[in-house]
Design an enzyme around this catalytic site. Structure first.
Site, PDB file in Angstrom:
ATOM      1  N   ASN A   1      41.435  52.252  40.382  1.00  0.00           N
ATOM      2  CA  ASN A   1      41.276  53.554  39.939  1.00  0.00           C
ATOM      3  C   ASN A   1      39.914  53.368  39.219  1.00  0.00           C
ATOM      4  O   ASN A   1      39.017  54.493  39.347  1.00  0.00           O
ATOM      5  CB  ASN A   1      42.238  53.586  38.694  1.00  0.00           C
ATOM      6  CG  ASN A   1      43.531  54.275  39.181  1.00  0.00           C
ATOM      7  OD1 ASN A   1      43.643  55.441  39.173  1.00  0.00           O
ATOM      8  ND2 ASN A   1      44.581  53.461  39.533  1.00  0.00           N
TER       9      ASN A   1
ATOM     10  N   ARG B   1      54.007  39.884  46.067  1.00  0.00           N
ATOM     11  CA  ARG B   1      53.671  38.581  46.288  1.00  0.00           C
ATOM     12  C   ARG B   1      54.458  37.704  45.609  1.00  0.00           C
ATOM     13  O   ARG B   1      55.029  38.013  44.401  1.00  0.00           O
ATOM     14  CB  ARG B   1      52.237  38.203  45.483  1.00  0.00           C
ATOM     15  CG  ARG B   1      51.050  38.803  46.671  1.00  0.00           C
ATOM     16  CD  ARG B   1      49.704  38.580  45.809  1.00  0.00           C
ATOM     17  NE  ARG B   1      49.653  39.101  44.421  1.00  0.00           N
ATOM     18  CZ  ARG B   1      49.679  38.613  43.415  1.00  0.00           C
ATOM     19  NH1 ARG B   1      49.760  37.261  43.411  1.00  0.00           N
ATOM     20  NH2 ARG B   1      49.336  39.318  42.396  1.00  0.00           N
TER      21      ARG B   1
ATOM     22  N   ASP C   1      39.093  45.572  45.057  1.00  0.00           N
ATOM     23  CA  ASP C   1      39.935  44.218  45.035  1.00  0.00           C
ATOM     24  C   ASP C   1      39.129  42.942  44.907  1.00  0.00           C
ATOM     25  O   ASP C   1      39.478  42.120  44.195  1.00  0.00           O
ATOM     26  CB  ASP C   1      41.053  44.372  45.916  1.00  0.00           C
ATOM     27  CG  ASP C   1      42.112  43.451  45.542  1.00  0.00           C
ATOM     28  OD1 ASP C   1      42.540  43.727  44.470  1.00  0.00           O
ATOM     29  OD2 ASP C   1      42.606  42.716  46.569  1.00  0.00           O
TER      30      ASP C   1
ATOM     31  N   SER D   1      46.182  41.954  39.028  1.00  0.00           N
ATOM     32  CA  SER D   1      46.694  42.953  39.687  1.00  0.00           C
ATOM     33  C   SER D   1      47.570  44.183  39.042  1.00  0.00           C
ATOM     34  O   SER D   1      48.134  43.986  37.985  1.00  0.00           O
ATOM     35  CB  SER D   1      47.995  42.091  40.485  1.00  0.00           C
ATOM     36  OG  SER D   1      47.270  41.195  40.984  1.00  0.00           O
TER      37      SER D   1
ATOM     38  N   TYR E   1      54.865  41.035  53.568  1.00  0.00           N
ATOM     39  CA  TYR E   1      54.525  41.869  52.566  1.00  0.00           C
ATOM     40  C   TYR E   1      53.096  41.774  52.375  1.00  0.00           C
ATOM     41  O   TYR E   1      52.691  40.397  51.931  1.00  0.00           O
ATOM     42  CB  TYR E   1      55.314  42.083  51.420  1.00  0.00           C
ATOM     43  CG  TYR E   1      54.912  43.084  50.577  1.00  0.00           C
ATOM     44  CD1 TYR E   1      55.178  44.517  50.789  1.00  0.00           C
ATOM     45  CD2 TYR E   1      54.013  43.114  49.338  1.00  0.00           C
ATOM     46  CE1 TYR E   1      54.709  45.427  50.000  1.00  0.00           C
ATOM     47  CE2 TYR E   1      53.408  43.881  48.593  1.00  0.00           C
ATOM     48  CZ  TYR E   1      53.825  45.187  48.782  1.00  0.00           C
ATOM     49  OH  TYR E   1      53.395  46.203  47.956  1.00  0.00           O
TER      50      TYR E   1
ATOM     51  N   ARG F   1      52.724  50.917  48.119  1.00  0.00           N
ATOM     52  CA  ARG F   1      51.384  50.631  48.352  1.00  0.00           C
ATOM     53  C   ARG F   1      50.885  51.860  49.538  1.00  0.00           C
ATOM     54  O   ARG F   1      51.440  52.185  50.361  1.00  0.00           O
ATOM     55  CB  ARG F   1      50.845  49.411  48.809  1.00  0.00           C
ATOM     56  CG  ARG F   1      51.005  48.428  47.566  1.00  0.00           C
ATOM     57  CD  ARG F   1      49.815  47.650  47.288  1.00  0.00           C
ATOM     58  NE  ARG F   1      50.168  46.880  45.898  1.00  0.00           N
ATOM     59  CZ  ARG F   1      49.096  46.346  45.135  1.00  0.00           C
ATOM     60  NH1 ARG F   1      47.898  46.682  45.548  1.00  0.00           N
ATOM     61  NH2 ARG F   1      49.408  45.824  44.152  1.00  0.00           N
TER      62      ARG F   1
ATOM     63  N   LYS G   1      44.306  37.865  49.859  1.00  0.00           N
ATOM     64  CA  LYS G   1      44.187  36.956  48.780  1.00  0.00           C
ATOM     65  C   LYS G   1      44.097  35.453  49.277  1.00  0.00           C
ATOM     66  O   LYS G   1      43.374  34.374  48.558  1.00  0.00           O
ATOM     67  CB  LYS G   1      45.334  36.838  47.858  1.00  0.00           C
ATOM     68  CG  LYS G   1      45.556  38.391  47.340  1.00  0.00           C
ATOM     69  CD  LYS G   1      44.355  38.828  46.303  1.00  0.00           C
ATOM     70  CE  LYS G   1      44.139  40.165  46.000  1.00  0.00           C
ATOM     71  NZ  LYS G   1      45.110  41.006  45.289  1.00  0.00           N
TER      72      LYS G   1
ATOM     73  N   CYS H   1      46.403  46.435  37.587  1.00  0.00           N
ATOM     74  CA  CYS H   1      45.853  46.644  36.172  1.00  0.00           C
ATOM     75  C   CYS H   1      44.451  47.432  36.152  1.00  0.00           C
ATOM     76  O   CYS H   1      43.630  47.821  35.277  1.00  0.00           O
ATOM     77  CB  CYS H   1      45.200  45.276  35.413  1.00  0.00           C
ATOM     78  SG  CYS H   1      46.791  44.541  34.780  1.00  0.00           S
ATOM     79  N   GLY H   2      44.306  48.465  37.194  1.00  0.00           N
ATOM     80  CA  GLY H   2      43.296  49.369  37.319  1.00  0.00           C
ATOM     81  C   GLY H   2      41.812  49.298  38.269  1.00  0.00           C
ATOM     82  O   GLY H   2      41.150  50.140  37.859  1.00  0.00           O
TER      83      GLY H   2
ATOM     84  N   HIS I   1      38.329  38.373  42.290  1.00  0.00           N
ATOM     85  CA  HIS I   1      39.143  39.394  42.360  1.00  0.00           C
ATOM     86  C   HIS I   1      38.730  40.666  41.473  1.00  0.00           C
ATOM     87  O   HIS I   1      39.153  40.900  40.334  1.00  0.00           O
ATOM     88  CB  HIS I   1      40.460  38.798  41.678  1.00  0.00           C
ATOM     89  CG  HIS I   1      41.624  39.835  41.899  1.00  0.00           C
ATOM     90  ND1 HIS I   1      42.919  39.916  40.901  1.00  0.00           N
ATOM     91  CD2 HIS I   1      41.988  40.609  42.784  1.00  0.00           C
ATOM     92  CE1 HIS I   1      43.774  40.833  41.380  1.00  0.00           C
ATOM     93  NE2 HIS I   1      43.238  41.458  42.515  1.00  0.00           N
TER      94      HIS I   1
ATOM     95  N   TYR J   1      41.666  56.206  33.076  1.00  0.00           N
ATOM     96  CA  TYR J   1      41.174  57.015  34.262  1.00  0.00           C
ATOM     97  C   TYR J   1      39.804  57.509  34.322  1.00  0.00           C
ATOM     98  O   TYR J   1      38.943  56.926  33.911  1.00  0.00           O
ATOM     99  CB  TYR J   1      42.353  58.102  34.676  1.00  0.00           C
ATOM    100  CG  TYR J   1      43.531  57.379  34.954  1.00  0.00           C
ATOM    101  CD1 TYR J   1      43.913  56.683  36.082  1.00  0.00           C
ATOM    102  CD2 TYR J   1      44.590  57.611  33.758  1.00  0.00           C
ATOM    103  CE1 TYR J   1      45.218  56.009  36.057  1.00  0.00           C
ATOM    104  CE2 TYR J   1      45.950  57.020  34.034  1.00  0.00           C
ATOM    105  CZ  TYR J   1      46.106  56.460  35.279  1.00  0.00           C
ATOM    106  OH  TYR J   1      47.493  55.769  35.277  1.00  0.00           O
TER     107      TYR J   1
END
Ligand code: GTP
Ligand code: SPV
Ligand code: MN
Length: 600
Positions: A257, A72, A278, A251, A200, A369, A209, A253-254, A229, A493
């Site tokens: 996961n 972005r 997301d 963005s 992209y 990605r 977004k 930052c996990g 978000h 994790y």
């Protein structure tokens, strides 16, 4: 031109755009398998896509985007309202008139020699009253096939639209991909998006977004809900009770996961169900709780760092029918990225060149990605398609903070929690262009995504909470504390379950915490460390509250929040003052050591 659809508003708009952009063909997407197969065939023929190993990765393709178009571009992203004051200091503003003279001409004849695809899509479950329709016009078949994975695309959206004029109009053209002629413009007043010059991710998949956060946040402001978000997960405990949590991390930052977490064997009986990774649309329900839906239908996830140990659910999700963008490939055409072990001898990097093992460059782009259907996630929540969504018991904020911010702590109440979100900051990542690893303030992880004045946004958060009889408890986490050798102190994790468990227990009034000036911090015993290779000293460090450090932090927070001027809600200034006073009192008692505090 013959009408493409009976919906007058849709038809008129497509005609107007086609007249100006001058495509060779116009195609209304139905979202069918046959249509998808045809697009893929075309893209394989012209090199937009490459086939990956059909034995190891059936139905998977590789796309390499232009090397100057890999993330972005926040400095080229604009909110276009008549009144600049409505966008606030955290957004780039462009007057709608200026957009018409500067940006609109870039679409003139932009689709000559190309096909204009009309991509209708539904954001949210088919049965949900909260779902919304968007239509993206694009000249990128790569965008079309991604939108088909990321949203409920085609007939399903047209059916929902009927003859209504109520849809978000997104116009996208690759243009010439020159960053000098790249703009992503949002018009919240007319619910329009213009994006040109990028193919992209968040620049081009306008559902994500652009619609689901920037446009939707302004709709939420007007209608009394929140577009955030955030991931959404359900944590099922050994008794079979599921608690739903939403978490906002900036963005890369996990979120993906955490949303797909599989607990370690040492904590049997817990299970995480993925609702979203997301974006969350959150609404007060008639029961006074906050309810969340995930408007998306797929994952556009960060590849590097994803492996069988860190995120086995993601690995299973992306084993088939997945589009990989800017990853490296092995000699037998399997996708590869940093985090999958030692790079194989013969490797083609994300630019399509032989990988130079002597170089310091990564083989996969750090923002490479995967685009994969949510339905393929083994842990997808049975509530994924639930019309009303899921009731949220906890909201978590978090970011990459190498020091100061503890592993976890809880806000004293909603108002304090809103300040906690407003104070969020994190090191920048490869998800956006610009330097990475720079600490920046990112309120609620929405800095690049809030479609209106951030001061008004914070006031809106306060209002939403005031109207909830059962507001979610608010927490902050930090998986990214570093030690003396720059190593991560916390294993992260799957082990993050230990923190989630504390959070869920807190929402039920169980589990221990100490009340400190910054909020409720877990006692060292409250975080279950059985089977974990983390020393007691490290746990203590992770949970330490450094009063001096926080006082310095708050001076920066104060300066930052002042930027929002008189739109900063007074209640937040008050909260900040209260926090400052609590810290000063603590500094007098025990400077820079763990604050002695009451168990609660
Ligand atoms: P966006 O899609 O950009 O919004 O990102 P995201 O917030 O979903 O982040 P994601 O889960 O994809 O993680 C981004 C990067 O952080 C990946 O390289 C992960 O491997 C890494 N990461 C995720 N969780 C942890 C964690 O608990 N500890 C550590 N050390 N790294 C993590
Ligand atoms: C992010 O940057 O937060 C993403 C990827 O989730 S993008 O779709 O590019 O916004
Ligand atoms: Mn994101």
């Amino acid at each position: 031109m013959t009408a493409i659809h009976k919906n007058r508003a849709l038809n008129n708009w497509v005609e107007e755009v086609a007249r100006y952009t001058n495509p060779d063909r116009v195609h209304l997407c139905d979202g069918s398998d046959a249509e998808n197969a045809e697009l893929i065939k075309q893209m394989l023929a012209d090199g937009t896509l490459e086939t990956l190993n059909p034995e190891t990765h059936p139905g998977c393709y590789l796309h390499r985007s232009h090397p100057s178009d890999v993330a972005r571009t926040e400095h080229l992203t604009f909110i276009c309202t008549e009144n600049q004051a409505d966008t606030g200091p955290s957004n780039n503003w462009m007057a709608p008139d200026e957009a018409r003279t500067r940006v609109w001409p870039l679409f003139e004849n932009a689709m000559r020699g190309r096909t204009l695809y009309v991509v209708p899509y539904l954001m949210g479950p088919e049965s949900s009253p909260y779902s919304k329709v968007g239509v993206e016009i694009t000249d990128s078949p790569y965008v079309v096939v991604n939108m088909r994975v990321m949203t409920r695309m085609g007939e399903i959206a047209l059916k929902r639209l009927g003859d209504s004029e109520d849809f978000v109009k997104g116009l996208h053209s690759l243009g010439d991909l020159d960053p000098e002629r790249r703009f992503i413009c949002h018009f919240p007043q007319t619910k329009e998006i213009w994006s040109v010059g990028s193919g992209y991710g968040g620049n081009a998949l306008l559902s994500k977004k652009c619609f689901a956060l920037r446009i939707a946040s302004t709709q939420g402001r007007d209608e009394g809900w929140l577009a955030e978000h955030m991931l959404i997960l359900g944590l099922e405990d050994p008794q079979g009770h599921t608690t739903y949590i939403a978490a906002a991390f900036p963005s890369a930052c996990g979120k993906t996961n955490l949303a797909m977490l599989i607990p370690p064997g040492s904590l049997p009986g817990y299970k995480v169900w993925t609702v979203g990774d997301d974006i969350a649309w959150l609404r007060p329900g008639p029961d006074g709780r906050l309810w969340a839906i995930n408007p998306e239908n797929g994952f556009f996830g960060v590849a590097p760092g994803t492996n069988k140990e860190t995120n086995p659910n993601a690995m299973a999700t992306i084993a088939k029918n997945t589009i990989f963008t800017n990853v490296a490939i092995t000699q037998d055409r399997q996708p590869w990225w940093e985090g999958l072990g030692k790079p194989p001898e013969a490797l083609t990097n994300w630019r399509g060149q032989a990988y130079d093992h002597a170089s310091n460059e990564p083989a996969a782009h750090p923002n490479s990605r995967f685009t994969a259907p949510a339905s393929q996630c083994p842990g997808i929540s049975p509530k994924f398609n639930e019309a009303q969504g899921v009731p949220i018991s906890a909201i978590i904020f978090g970011g990459r903070r190498p020091s100061l911010v503890p592993l976890a702590y809880q806000a004293l109440n909603w108002r304090h929690g809103v300040l906690m979100g407003a104070m969020l900051s994190s090191e920048t990542t490869a998800a956006a262009t610009g330097k990475t690893g720079v600490l920046r303030r990112d309120p609620m992880a929405m800095l690049p995504f809030c479609g209106y004045h951030m001061g008004d946004y914070l006031a809106h958060w306060l209002r939403v909470g005031e109207n909830l009889s059962h507001p979610p408890a608010i927490f902050n986490v930090n998986w990214f504390r570093r030690g003396a050798n720059n190593e991560f102190l916390w294993p992260g994790y799957g082990e993050n379950i230990r923190v989630l468990r504390w959070i869920v227990e807190r929402t039920r009034g169980q589990s221990r915490a100490t009340e400190t000036p910054i909020g409720y911090v877990p006692t060292t015993e409250a975080i279950d460390t059985r089977g974990l290779n983390v020393s007691n000293a490290v746990i203590q460090e992770l949970l330490r509250v450094d009063a001096n450090g926080w006082s310095t932090e708050l001076r920066d927070v104060e300066e930052y929040l002042q930027r929002f001027g008189d739109r900063l809600p007074y209640a937040l200034e008050e909260e900040l003052n209260n926090l400052q006073r609590r810290l000063e009192a603590a500094e007098h008692r025990s400077p820079s050591t763990r604050i002695s505090a009451t168990l609660v």
